[in-house]
Structures are given as C-alpha cells and as structure tokens.
Design an enzyme around this catalytic site. Structure first.
Site, PDB file in Angstrom:
ATOM      1  N   GLU A   1      -9.335   0.892  -3.677  1.00 44.50           N
ATOM      2  CA  GLU A   1      -9.922  -0.417  -3.394  1.00 44.50           C
ATOM      3  C   GLU A   1     -11.452  -0.344  -3.371  1.00 44.50           C
ATOM      4  OE1 GLU A   1      -7.227  -2.870  -0.943  1.00 44.50           O
ATOM      5  OE2 GLU A   1      -9.003  -3.403   0.198  1.00 44.50           O
TER       6      GLU A   1
ATOM      7  N   HIS B   1       8.695  20.056  -7.517  1.00 47.44           N
ATOM      8  CA  HIS B   1       9.975  19.909  -8.221  1.00 47.44           C
ATOM      9  C   HIS B   1      10.142  18.498  -8.764  1.00 47.44           C
ATOM     10  CE1 HIS B   1      11.361  23.882  -6.849  1.00 47.44           C
ATOM     11  NE2 HIS B   1      10.539  23.623  -5.845  1.00 47.44           N
TER      12      HIS B   1
ATOM     13  N   LYS C   1      -5.458 -13.128  -3.119  1.00 50.41           N
ATOM     14  CA  LYS C   1      -5.250 -13.826  -1.842  1.00 50.41           C
ATOM     15  C   LYS C   1      -5.405 -15.330  -2.058  1.00 50.41           C
ATOM     16  CE  LYS C   1      -6.663 -10.410   1.708  1.00 50.41           C
ATOM     17  NZ  LYS C   1      -7.525 -10.115   2.850  1.00 50.41           N
TER      18      LYS C   1
HETATM   19  O1  PA5 Z   1      -9.577  -2.654   3.167  1.00 49.38           O
HETATM   20  C1  PA5 Z   1      -9.518  -3.870   3.140  1.00 49.38           C
HETATM   21  O2  PA5 Z   1     -10.518  -4.593   3.280  1.00 49.38           O
HETATM   22  C2  PA5 Z   1      -8.184  -4.564   2.944  1.00 49.38           C
HETATM   23  O3  PA5 Z   1      -7.196  -3.648   2.623  1.00 49.38           O
HETATM   24  C3  PA5 Z   1      -7.794  -5.295   4.205  1.00 49.38           C
HETATM   25  O4  PA5 Z   1      -7.689  -4.391   5.259  1.00 49.38           O
HETATM   26  C4  PA5 Z   1      -6.477  -6.041   4.029  1.00 49.38           C
HETATM   27  O5  PA5 Z   1      -6.563  -6.914   2.935  1.00 49.38           O
HETATM   28  C5  PA5 Z   1      -6.122  -6.812   5.282  1.00 49.38           C
HETATM   29  O6  PA5 Z   1      -7.172  -7.662   5.624  1.00 49.38           O
HETATM   30  P1  PA5 Z   1      -7.340  -8.225   7.074  1.00 49.38           P
HETATM   31  O7  PA5 Z   1      -7.582  -7.079   7.986  1.00 49.38           O
HETATM   32  O8  PA5 Z   1      -8.506  -9.142   6.977  1.00 49.38           O
HETATM   33  O9  PA5 Z   1      -6.081  -8.951   7.417  1.00 49.38           O
END
Ligand code: PA5
Length: 479
Positions: free
Chosen positions: A305, A334, A448
């Site tokens: 990410e 394996h 989203k």
């Molecule tokens: O790392 C990130 O920013 C995302 O993976 C968020 O943690 C995830 O989308 C969840 O978001 P939130 O904590 O706002 O619910």
C-alpha cells in the site's frame, strides 16, 4: 540508566541483518548487487536522510515518534485492565492497518491455542478475535459463538468512516442495545479513532463511549505502535513498554545517514536496486517461525500500500512498487520453493529467523537399521529447522536467487518492536527512493468511494453512476 539504554548496550538483544546473498561477489554479477551500485545511491540516500530528518523535526512523520509517545500508556493499561476484569472475549472490529498490526502481535507473542483454553488456563486474559472481514458467514458465525454478555468490542478506524468497520459496528451495536439497553451497552465498546475528525469521533462525542486516539498524521499501516496496536496488545498481556523500547532501540540504530550504519536504509537500497535494476519485482518475506506469519502479512500491507503508486512526486506516471508475498519456512519449501529456485528471476527473498526458539523438541532415536530415518534421531527439531533454512538459502545461492536474512535473538515484545520499526522506516525510505508518497493510498480511496456510491451514500451519486457504467459487462465473456 533507563531500560532502553540498558538494552542498547546489549548487542545480543538486537536483530541483525545479513545481506551477503544480495551481493555480486556472492551471487554473481548478473543478479547480484555491486558495491558501486550501492555507492551510486549514497548521495541520494544522504539527501533522503536529511529530508526525512527535517520532516520528522517538523512533525510530518509522527509515526517515527510513536516509540517515545508514552502519554497514552497509562490510559491504555487502565482500559485493558477493565476489559480483562469484566470480559471473556475481546473483539477488534477494524480492517487493513487497523487490524494487521494487532493480528501480527497476537500471532507473534501469544499462544496460538489461547482462544481454546479454559478461563482458568487463560489466566484472566480474554479470548481475542480480529474481525477484519465482512464475509456475512464469517461475521455471523463469530457473533453466534460469542456470549455477548462477556464480550468487549474495540472499534478501530482512523478515518472513522470505513464502510466495513462501520457496518460491523452498527450490527454489533444493535445487538448490544437489544440485550443491555441504551446505556449499559456502551460498556461493551471502546472506540479508537482520530481525536477530532470522522463520524466515529462524532459518535463518541454524542454517546460517550470509552475511546482512544489515533495520533494525528499516523496512517493505518504505520499505526501498530499507537493505541491501534497497543490496546489489543495490552489486553493480550503483551508488555507494550517492551514493544516501544524495542522500536526505540531500532530508531536509534537507524539514525546514521551512512547506509553501512543504517540497516533500514541499506536494505531499502538493496531491495530498490534489486527491483529497478535487476528485475526483482516481487518481494517475498519468509519467516522460519510460525508465530511470524502475521508479521509477514503486516509487511505485505505496508510494502504494497505504501509503494504501489501510479504517480511520482512530480506527477509523472511511473506505476512504482514491488509485489510483496508471504511464505512460511519450512512449510512453503514444499509448495513455493521450486518456483523461487527455478522460475523467473523476479524475486528477492527476506528470511526471518530466530536464534533461540522458546521450546526445544527432541527427536527420539529409532529404527537403527533404516538409514533414511535413523539419522534424525538424537537431534532436535530446532536443529532440523535451522538446517533446512541454511539448505534453502544455499540452494537459492547456487541458482543466483537474491536473498537476505533478518535474525532475531529471540521472539519477544522487544525484538518485535524492533522489527516493526525497522520495516516502517525501510518502507518510508524506499518511498523516497522510488520518488513517491508512501503515506497515501489513492487507489484504495477510489475503491472506497465506489462502495459509498453503490451503497447509496449521500454525496457519492456520481460515483454510483460511474461504477454502474464501468461495471457493464459483455455476456459473451461469461461462460
Ligand atoms: O493503511 C491504511 O491506511 C489502510 O489500510 C487503513 O488502515 C484501512 O483502509 C482502514 O482505514 P480506517 O482505519 O480509516 O478504517
């Protein structure tokens, strides 16, 4: 001398990184990295170091200061004490960065069979669950299993509006209200979210739930050392002070601008060269420790990410990133290893091993006449797993497959804290090498917003139309 200074002096408590098998003198010049290639990035690295330092001083990288941010510890310990005293089950409702850190801590530092133990055997520690998906079957089965009278929920969302987490919250809230009424139900919920922003904070303000803060500017995948990871850790009986002390040590070990004195920077540079110059577009992380599977998943998120970005900082389309993959030693020897050794030359492998496992398991001698079996007797599983890791590493080396090894002296809260901080800094430094913003996630946000549109959220009507138009399919391709 404080606790972490003491740790600092004890070299044997540190994690160590061996990158011999990334280098050309070990792996050959076609795939291995040369000293010149590292040197070529020395100046850039110094500039990145100074930029990160400035940003940190200006408070723009607050996750780097979490190891020192002890102001919430008393509150976290107090809330966790109340939860442990009053409840048998603790359920985290959260997703992505709001769940993976806690899952990693649970996997690394608690008994994998904890939730199956009796209350007495659990010694006052509740069963702990992470509901990080909205599969209706999975979520309903969890709710059916739980005795809600004895269950506390920790709703974690930095933004306070993630559809999955909010939907879970609404479902749980309704059930709790039906069972306990509009006031008493609140005792079952702790909310972790931003101090000011987001719908969840608004809900806290309206209803007065117990709540914790995700510090300003700390994004989900960099939040494991904030209340996001620390409350679940404390409920599980993990020492959050040791986690932070480990992270603090790693921070101090990574203060130098010199790559040779900075393990996070050096490994970032090596993986960057491997990816951009040697075609290693896949980064495998392969612990030889069952308990570190969750850490490998956490790594996969932070790497994917943070670095998977379309645009560079100067707005050019570069589609950067290196695909992270989790494997497990020895299990995946394996399953996956054949591909790693003989398939495309597109991978770099990070092994994680421990010097000392907690247990020693003896293999009893037997079948003296059967040479294919008897050699194992008299050894320990500990020796076998170490031999297999070395054997795998050598097989990879013989086939010029780049790999490096992170060694933890033991697996505990202190070394886990080091590991978290190490990977976080490695990721941010890598972001600068790729010249992208590692702290945003525009691709995820896009998804989203389509979800909001499709689910009828006000203000997202155009997204709904856009999603419906783009979703049109040709029946010919459905057979
Ligand atoms: O790392 C990130 O920013 C995302 O993976 C968020 O943690 C995830 O989308 C969840 O978001 P939130 O904590 O706002 O619910």
């Amino acid at each position: 001398m404080n606790q972490s200074n003491e740790h600092d002096l004890q070299d044997h408590l540190r994690i160590k990184i061996d990158f011999n098998h990334m280098m050309s003198d070990q792996m050959g010049s076609q795939h291995g990295i040369t000293l010149d290639e590292i040197d070529d990035l020395a100046e850039t690295s110094k500039e990145i170091h100074s930029d990160l330092k400035n940003k940190r001083e200006k408070g723009e990288l607050p996750f780097l200061d979490l190891p020192y941010n002890r102001e919430y510890i008393a509150e976290i310990n107090e809330i966790s004490y109340t939860i442990r005293k009053n409840f048998d089950n603790f359920v985290v409702l959260g997703i992505g960065g709001s769940a993976l850190g806690g899952i990693a801590i649970q996997g690394a530092l608690t008994n994998p069979f904890h939730n199956m133990l009796s209350k007495k055997e659990r010694k006052g520690i509740p069963r702990v669950f992470f509901a990080d998906n909205i599969d209706p079957d999975g979520f309903q089965r969890l709710l059916d299993f739980l005795d809600l009278k004895k269950t506390a929920f920790n709703v974690i969302s930095k933004s306070g509006e993630t559809a999955e987490t909010m939907a879970q919250f609404l479902i749980v809230r309704e059930r709790l209200i039906q069972l306990f009424g509009r006031d008493a139900y609140k005792k079952h919920i702790v909310i972790t979210t931003d101090l000011k922003k987001g719908w969840l904070r608004e809900i806290v303000n309206q209803e007065g739930f117990a709540s914790l803060i995700v510090p300003q500017g700390v994004g989900g995948r960099f939040s494991v050392l904030s209340s996001v990871g620390l409350l679940p850790a404390a409920v599980m009986g993990v020492s959050i002070e040791e986690l932070l002390a480990g992270a603090e040590l790693m921070d101090r070990l990574c203060r130098s601008e010199s790559l040779w004195e900075n393990p996070a920077y050096m490994t970032a540079v090596l993986k960057y060269i491997a990816c951009t110059k040697k075609g290693k577009a896949i980064s495998i992380v392969m612990p030889y420790v069952d308990a570190l599977k969750g850490v490998a998943d956490w790594y996969c998120q932070i790497w994917a990410e943070s670095l998977g970005k379309k645009f560079s900082l100067d707005n050019n389309v570069i589609n950067a990133g290196q695909t992270p993959v989790r494997a497990l030693g020895v299990t995946d020897q394996h399953s996956q290893l054949q591909l790693y050794i003989e398939g495309p030359f597109d991978k770099v492998i990070t092994f994680i091993v421990v010097e000392n496992y907690e247990k020693e398991v003896f293999i009893p001698p037997a079948y003296k006449d059967l040479e294919g079996v008897t050699y194992l007797g008299g050894h320990y599983l500990n020796e076998l797993i170490k031999a297999e890791k070395v054997a795998t590493e050598l097989a990879l080396k013989k086939n010029q497959r780049l790999n490096l090894t992170i060694t933890l002296p033991t697996l505990d809260a202190f070394t886990l804290g080091q590991l978290f901080f190490f990977f976080e800094l490695q990721t941010v430094f890598s972001g600068a090498l790729y010249h992208i913003d590692p702290l945003n996630q525009p691709g995820v946000e896009q998804g989203k917003q389509f979800t909001y549109g499709l689910m009828g959220r006000k203000g997202f009507e155009d997204k709904k139309k856009d999603a419906q138009d783009s979703a049109r399919k040709n029946k010919r391709y459905i057979i």
